[in-house]
Write a protein that holds these residues in place. Structure first.
Motif, short mmCIF file in Angstrom:
data_model
loop_
_atom_site.label_atom_id
_atom_site.label_comp_id
_atom_site.label_asym_id
_atom_site.label_seq_id
_atom_site.Cartn_x
_atom_site.Cartn_y
_atom_site.Cartn_z
N GLY A 189 6.22 -0.35 20.87
CA GLY A 189 6.25 -0.60 22.08
C GLY A 189 7.37 -0.68 22.93
N PRO A 190 7.27 -0.86 24.21
CA PRO A 190 5.99 -1.74 24.76
C PRO A 190 4.74 -0.68 24.74
CG PRO A 190 7.50 -1.15 26.42
CD PRO A 190 8.08 -0.79 25.25
N LEU A 191 3.28 -1.30 25.04
CA LEU A 191 2.43 -0.45 25.11
C LEU A 191 2.55 0.55 26.40
CD1 LEU A 191 -0.46 -0.04 24.03
CD2 LEU A 191 -1.38 -1.59 25.69
N LEU A 192 3.01 -0.07 27.55
CA LEU A 192 3.15 0.48 28.85
C LEU A 192 4.45 0.47 29.47
CD1 LEU A 192 -0.32 -0.32 30.70
CD2 LEU A 192 0.34 1.88 29.61
N SER A 193 4.99 1.45 30.12
CA SER A 193 6.47 1.18 30.70
C SER A 193 6.33 0.27 32.07
CB SER A 193 6.90 2.48 30.95
OG SER A 193 6.21 3.25 31.86
N ARG A 194 7.26 -0.15 32.54
CA ARG A 194 7.36 -0.90 33.69
C ARG A 194 6.63 -0.02 34.77
NH1 ARG A 194 10.73 -5.04 36.24
NH2 ARG A 194 12.08 -4.90 34.06
N ALA A 195 7.04 1.49 34.74
CA ALA A 195 6.55 2.24 35.92
C ALA A 195 4.96 2.35 35.85
CB ALA A 195 7.27 3.63 35.84
N LEU B 152 0.83 -1.21 0.18
CA LEU B 152 -0.19 -0.19 0.07
C LEU B 152 0.94 1.14 -0.03
CD1 LEU B 152 -2.85 -1.16 2.49
CD2 LEU B 152 -3.04 -0.76 0.26
N GLY B 153 1.87 0.98 -0.15
CA GLY B 153 3.08 2.05 -0.27
C GLY B 153 3.76 2.77 0.92
N ALA B 154 3.43 1.98 2.04
CA ALA B 154 4.22 2.61 3.49
C ALA B 154 5.72 2.58 3.22
CB ALA B 154 3.64 1.86 4.50
N PRO B 155 6.52 3.54 3.49
CA PRO B 155 7.96 3.54 3.46
C PRO B 155 8.52 2.92 4.84
CG PRO B 155 7.08 5.66 4.01
CD PRO B 155 6.06 5.04 3.59
N GLU B 156 7.77 2.83 5.73
CA GLU B 156 7.87 2.62 6.97
C GLU B 156 6.99 1.78 7.87
OE1 GLU B 156 10.00 4.05 11.40
OE2 GLU B 156 9.83 5.41 9.52
N VAL B 157 6.89 0.78 8.61
CA VAL B 157 5.81 0.09 9.31
C VAL B 157 6.23 0.11 10.76
CG1 VAL B 157 4.58 -1.98 9.69
CG2 VAL B 157 5.36 -1.08 7.38
N ALA B 158 5.37 0.73 11.57
CA ALA B 158 5.73 0.64 12.93
C ALA B 158 4.69 -0.16 13.64
CB ALA B 158 5.24 2.11 13.58
N VAL B 159 5.18 -1.17 14.28
CA VAL B 159 4.43 -2.18 15.05
C VAL B 159 3.83 -1.74 16.37
CG1 VAL B 159 4.37 -4.32 15.77
CG2 VAL B 159 5.37 -4.27 13.73
N LEU B 160 2.56 -1.67 16.55
CA LEU B 160 2.02 -1.29 17.82
C LEU B 160 1.46 -2.50 18.57
CD1 LEU B 160 2.22 1.58 16.63
CD2 LEU B 160 0.16 2.04 17.67
N PRO B 161 2.25 -2.99 19.59
CA PRO B 161 1.73 -4.21 20.39
C PRO B 161 0.37 -3.79 21.20
CG PRO B 161 3.84 -3.39 21.11
CD PRO B 161 3.62 -2.41 20.04
N ALA B 162 -0.67 -4.36 21.03
CA ALA B 162 -1.72 -3.99 21.96
C ALA B 162 -1.90 -5.20 22.85
CB ALA B 162 -3.27 -4.16 20.80
N ALA B 163 -0.89 -5.54 23.50
CA ALA B 163 -0.91 -6.57 24.19
C ALA B 163 0.28 -6.20 25.40
CB ALA B 163 -0.49 -7.83 23.70
N PHE B 164 0.60 -7.22 26.36
CA PHE B 164 1.83 -6.72 27.44
C PHE B 164 3.12 -7.07 26.93
CE2 PHE B 164 -2.31 -7.13 30.03
CZ PHE B 164 -2.09 -5.94 30.84
#
Length: 307
Positions: A194-200, A165-177
């Motif tokens: 990611g990660p979705l949330l930091s340890r803090a 679809l023409g994306a020059p870059e793909v960023a994976v967003l984890p919707a999990a821990f």
């Protein structure tokens, strides 16, 4: 609640059965799966003279984890149920959307977003698509796709699709821990946002859920189990009635005698194959018509922290 209370984090597919949290939750938190492992952990705390606050580690896509945990707690011997609290789930679908939007804000607008999580059931997977659509609708990225680790489309297919679809870059967003394993090169740069949330942030939300559960018990004597039992009542609820086919099931409630049932919130009753809508005026339906009931997510109740 007097006495020492330990946090017990119950994990499902969003936390890879607990593997994603064992190094993050801290030594004071017991990380378990549901069922027998949860029962053994609670029995151990009871023998040590400690009370337990059980926290379902869902990000909003697994309301069954909440309900299953509540059923496990309800089935415990009375002596063991006393002193055991069920906290609100770690997150809701609204939280997940907000956390993903925050992660997307750190990704260049020219990149495609690939929202990914472990595959689960059809309704849990469909929820991921809904969340991804909200991320796109309220964000600045034109291309937002979904990939399911262990499912279809897989992560490699998701990256390939973004490249086509023409994306020059793909960023994976984890919707999990946990973070997914990135696929090999496809002529498109692939990074993980990611990660979705930091340890803090993870620890802060867990502490808040436990504090809220303790406060609810101290102020109202509510252990949270009764409300947890209804968490998945209408998860993925949609059905049709073919011509001439009766149905004898409830909608998250005990089935009524006979076929008829009422929905006070929508102001209509069902009897045989026709039904009336008092709130909108009477009208007839073709017996072969279908009807659906919008999904109601009790697990999406407002929980204060979005970190």
């Amino acid at each position: 609640m007097s006495g020492r209370c330990r946090l017990v984090a119950v994990c499902g597919h969003e936390a890879d059965g607990g593997e994603a949290l064992r190094g993050l939750a801290g030594p004071e938190t017991a990380v378990v799966t549901g069922g027998r492992e949860l029962i053994r952990a609670l029995a151990g705390l009871r023998r040590a003279g400690e009370k337990a606050c059980v926290l379902p580690m869902t990000l909003g896509r697994d309301p069954e984890l909440v309900a299953d945990t509540a059923r496990t707690l309800r089935a415990l011997p009375a002596a063991q149920v006393s002193g055991t609290l069920l906290a609100e789930p770690f997150g809701t679908a609204q939280h997940l959307t907000a956390w993903l939007r925050a992660a997307a804000g750190r990704v260049p607008a020219s990149a495609a977003l690939l929202v990914t999580a472990p595959t689960a059931g059809p309704f849990d997977d469909a929820e991921l698509y809904r969340v991804a659509h909200l991320v796109r609708s309220h964000g600045r990225h034109e291309l937002v796709e979904v990939a399911l680790t262990g499912g279809v489309p897989g992560l490699a297919e998701g990256v390939r699709r973004c490249g086509l679809l023409g994306a020059p870059e793909v960023a994976v967003l984890p919707a999990a821990f946990h973070l997914p394993r990135l696929p090999g090169a496809f002529g498109t740069a692939v990074t993980c946002a990611g990660p979705l949330l930091s340890r803090a942030a993870l620890g802060r939300v867990m502490a808040e859920r436990m504090a809220d559960a303790l406060r609810r018990w101290d102020e109202h004597g509510d252990d949270g189990i009764a409300s947890g039992l209804t968490a998945a009542d209408d998860h993925g609820h949609s059905h049709t009635h073919p011509p001439g086919e009766d149905h004898h099931h409830g909608h998250g409630r005990p089935a009524a005698t006979g076929h008829g049932h009422t929905h006070a919130a929508h102001g209509h009753t069902h009897a045989a194959h026709g039904h009336t809508h008092a709130a909108h005026g009477e009208h007839d339906h073709d017996p072969a018509s279908t009807h659906t009931h919008p999904q109601v997510r009790r697990a999406d109740r407002a929980i204060r922290s979005t970190v």
